[in-house]
Design a protein around this motif. Structure first.
Motif, mmCIF file in Angstrom:
data_model
loop_
_atom_site.group_PDB
_atom_site.id
_atom_site.type_symbol
_atom_site.label_atom_id
_atom_site.label_comp_id
_atom_site.label_asym_id
_atom_site.label_seq_id
_atom_site.Cartn_x
_atom_site.Cartn_y
_atom_site.Cartn_z
ATOM 1 N N SER A 284 0.813 -1.154 0.029
ATOM 2 C CA SER A 284 -0.117 0.112 -0.003
ATOM 3 C C SER A 284 0.953 1.119 0.130
ATOM 4 C CB SER A 284 -0.783 0.063 1.092
ATOM 5 O OG SER A 284 -0.131 0.200 2.243
ATOM 6 N N ARG A 285 0.315 2.368 -0.009
ATOM 7 C CA ARG A 285 0.891 3.608 0.086
ATOM 8 C C ARG A 285 1.762 3.818 1.408
ATOM 9 N NH1 ARG A 285 -0.258 6.703 -4.167
ATOM 10 N NH2 ARG A 285 -2.356 6.408 -5.437
ATOM 11 N N LEU A 286 1.414 3.022 2.439
ATOM 12 C CA LEU A 286 2.045 3.161 3.783
ATOM 13 C C LEU A 286 3.373 2.058 3.864
ATOM 14 C CD1 LEU A 286 -1.008 3.154 6.098
ATOM 15 C CD2 LEU A 286 0.251 5.190 5.094
ATOM 16 N N THR A 287 3.548 1.055 2.859
ATOM 17 C CA THR A 287 4.404 0.201 2.717
ATOM 18 C C THR A 287 5.914 0.983 2.910
ATOM 19 O OG1 THR A 287 3.270 -1.170 1.617
ATOM 20 C CG2 THR A 287 5.667 -1.869 1.890
ATOM 21 N N SER A 288 6.902 0.534 3.783
ATOM 22 C CA SER A 288 8.097 1.160 4.095
ATOM 23 C C SER A 288 9.160 0.477 2.857
ATOM 24 C CB SER A 288 8.715 0.950 5.227
ATOM 25 O OG SER A 288 7.722 1.557 6.153
ATOM 26 N N LEU A 289 8.880 -0.816 2.639
ATOM 27 C CA LEU A 289 9.944 -1.400 1.733
ATOM 28 C C LEU A 289 9.358 -2.656 1.298
ATOM 29 C CD1 LEU A 289 13.023 -1.488 1.127
ATOM 30 C CD2 LEU A 289 13.355 -2.787 3.220
ATOM 31 N N LEU A 290 9.771 -2.849 0.038
ATOM 32 C CA LEU A 290 9.659 -4.230 -0.518
ATOM 33 C C LEU A 290 10.649 -4.994 -0.697
ATOM 34 C CD1 LEU A 290 7.615 -6.416 -1.852
ATOM 35 C CD2 LEU A 290 7.836 -5.255 -4.322
ATOM 36 N N VAL A 291 10.915 -6.452 -0.369
ATOM 37 C CA VAL A 291 12.088 -7.125 -0.312
ATOM 38 C C VAL A 291 11.663 -8.098 -1.456
ATOM 39 C CG1 VAL A 291 13.765 -8.845 0.849
ATOM 40 C CG2 VAL A 291 12.692 -6.959 2.058
ATOM 41 N N THR A 292 12.415 -8.197 -2.582
ATOM 42 C CA THR A 292 12.252 -9.113 -3.730
ATOM 43 C C THR A 292 13.597 -9.022 -4.432
ATOM 44 O OG1 THR A 292 11.336 -9.897 -5.783
ATOM 45 C CG2 THR A 292 11.642 -7.493 -5.427
ATOM 46 N N ASN A 293 14.026 -10.531 -4.785
ATOM 47 C CA ASN A 293 14.992 -10.847 -5.672
ATOM 48 C C ASN A 293 15.089 -10.687 -6.941
ATOM 49 O OD1 ASN A 293 16.708 -11.761 -3.340
ATOM 50 N ND2 ASN A 293 15.888 -13.593 -3.420
ATOM 51 N N ASP A 294 13.649 -10.354 -7.546
ATOM 52 C CA ASP A 294 13.316 -9.988 -9.024
ATOM 53 C C ASP A 294 12.558 -8.663 -9.043
ATOM 54 O OD1 ASP A 294 12.962 -10.559 -11.447
ATOM 55 O OD2 ASP A 294 11.754 -12.365 -11.392
ATOM 56 N N PRO A 295 13.246 -7.593 -9.196
ATOM 57 C CA PRO A 295 12.315 -6.584 -9.154
ATOM 58 C C PRO A 295 11.640 -6.288 -10.400
ATOM 59 C CG PRO A 295 14.793 -6.106 -9.213
ATOM 60 C CD PRO A 295 14.452 -7.495 -9.060
ATOM 61 N N ASP A 296 12.047 -7.177 -11.468
ATOM 62 C CA ASP A 296 11.513 -6.906 -13.016
ATOM 63 C C ASP A 296 10.089 -7.787 -13.194
ATOM 64 O OD1 ASP A 296 13.367 -4.818 -13.432
ATOM 65 O OD2 ASP A 296 14.785 -6.431 -14.030
ATOM 66 N N SER A 297 9.860 -8.663 -12.092
ATOM 67 C CA SER A 297 8.932 -9.457 -12.224
ATOM 68 C C SER A 297 7.679 -8.969 -12.278
ATOM 69 C CB SER A 297 8.758 -10.355 -11.087
ATOM 70 O OG SER A 297 8.527 -10.011 -9.910
ATOM 71 N N GLY A 298 6.653 -9.478 -12.870
ATOM 72 C CA GLY A 298 4.960 -8.767 -12.654
ATOM 73 C C GLY A 298 4.252 -9.136 -11.638
ATOM 74 N N THR A 299 4.894 -9.476 -10.412
ATOM 75 C CA THR A 299 3.851 -9.949 -9.519
ATOM 76 C C THR A 299 3.063 -8.726 -8.985
ATOM 77 O OG1 THR A 299 5.482 -9.359 -7.597
ATOM 78 C CG2 THR A 299 5.495 -11.837 -8.671
ATOM 79 N N SER A 300 1.935 -8.938 -8.464
ATOM 80 C CA SER A 300 1.108 -7.837 -8.214
ATOM 81 C C SER A 300 1.687 -6.823 -7.144
ATOM 82 C CB SER A 300 -0.141 -8.435 -7.291
ATOM 83 O OG SER A 300 0.040 -9.207 -6.214
ATOM 84 N N LYS A 301 2.842 -7.529 -6.295
ATOM 85 C CA LYS A 301 3.539 -6.530 -5.151
ATOM 86 C C LYS A 301 4.400 -5.916 -5.801
ATOM 87 C CE LYS A 301 2.770 -9.682 -1.186
ATOM 88 N NZ LYS A 301 3.428 -10.465 -0.135
#
Length: 330
Positions: A284-301
């Motif tokens: 959401s707009r309140l999320t501080s950080l997303l952790v992912t090893n694939d930032p180019d993926s098309g997942t909803s997050k």
């Protein structure tokens, strides 16, 4: 020992009578940050009432399980194989702590790990008070860019030789604590001492030892494509906002995870929760950080993170950030 820099305060002639009579500066390296993780090495520098070093001690500890993040602490299963068990070193460790205030950087973590190990051994650590050097730095108003140990060390001109090695981390902290203690004494600052309450009982869930060679997963967390939802306690800290590159994480930040990780997701979430972060199940707009090893993926997050401008880091960077989470504002 390094000489205190000119900016450090010399030892006052009149020492506060209420100050403790001795300190045990402690650092422990562990298999992780969750409640079932184990100590794999420990170091203690004993200091007198004015912060002068009396002696030091170091030991490795066989955790009888996967050693965890070897890329951080460097202790593999092979290295730890012949090390003593915690029950073998518990008495010597206790002798080093007895009658002293435990001093550590982010002391609540070191104390919790020590208390759990003693509870497993059906003993109590002889510690009644702890002092966190992060809290002391805040009390002194030190002009630090952040509250990492390396920043405190640099402020006092202490040179780090082996970061995340328990003996060297304890040495660095002892040398940085001495001028901090003297500055507090000279300024009549009340030390931020907190009570240490030992655990009186303990129950471990089975954690199998895994032959990973120190580079693989973590014992007790088995990867799966499905897992039941787990209720987590509400994060007690307010959300301080988004993570900023180059700055530490702060307790209360909302962290979400997306995609495959080398460490099982449940453990990453447990580590984040233990550090005082809020594990979020969505972006959401309140999320501080997303952790992912694939930032180019098309997942909803990932897609939502792009839309909201949510900062993104990979798993390795997140693991490093977890080492130095800044306490929430009181």
């Amino acid at each position: 020992m390094l000489e205190d820099r000119a900016t450090a305060v010399s030892s006052p002639t009149q020492w506060p009578a209420a100050y403790p009579k001795g300190y045990a500066v402690v650092d422990v390296e562990t298999t992780g940050l969750a409640r079932d993780d184990r100590i794999i090495s420990a170091a203690v520098y004993r200091l007198d009432e004015r912060g002068e070093v009396e002696d030091h001690w170091y030991t490795m500890v066989n955790p009888e399980r996967d050693p965890g993040p070897v890329w951080i602490h460097g202790l593999t299963s092979e290295v730890l194989e012949g090390a003593p068990l915690f029950t073998d070193i518990a008495e010597e460790f206790a002798a080093r702590l007895d009658g002293r205030v435990l001093v550590a950087h982010n002391a609540v973590f070191d104390w919790q790990m020590i208390a759990r190990e003693y509870a497993r051994a059906q003993r109590e650590a002889p510690v009644r008070q702890r002092l966190c050097t992060i809290a002391l730095s805040k009390e002194l108003g030190l002009p630090l860019p952040n509250f990492k140990l390396e920043s405190l060390a640099a402020h006092y001109g202490v040179v780090q030789q082996r970061a995340h090695h328990a003996l060297d981390d304890a040495r660095v902290l002892a040398e940085a604590f001495r001028p901090s203690l003297r500055a507090a004494a000279a300024g009549g600052v009340r030390l931020p001492l907190l009570e240490c309450r030992p655990l009186t009982e303990w129950s471990d869930r089975p954690v199998p030892r895994q032959p990973t060679g120190g580079q693989g997963g973590y014992g007790g967390y088995r990867p799966s494509s499905w897992r039941p939802s787990r209720k987590r306690p509400l994060c007690p800290h307010p959300n301080p906002g988004r993570y900023e590159d180059g700055k530490p994480l702060k307790q209360g930040m909302r962290v979400a995870f997306s995609g495959d990780t080398s460490v099982d997701r449940e453990l990453l979430e447990d580590r984040a929760t233990e550090a005082g972060l809020h594990v979020a199940s969505s972006i959401s707009r309140l999320t501080s950080l997303l952790v992912t090893n694939d930032p180019d993926s098309g997942t909803s997050k990932v897609v939502k993170a792009r839309q909201f401008g949510t900062p993104v880091v990979d798993e390795a960077a997140f693991g490093q950030l977890l080492r130095d989470v800044e306490p929430a504002d009181e």
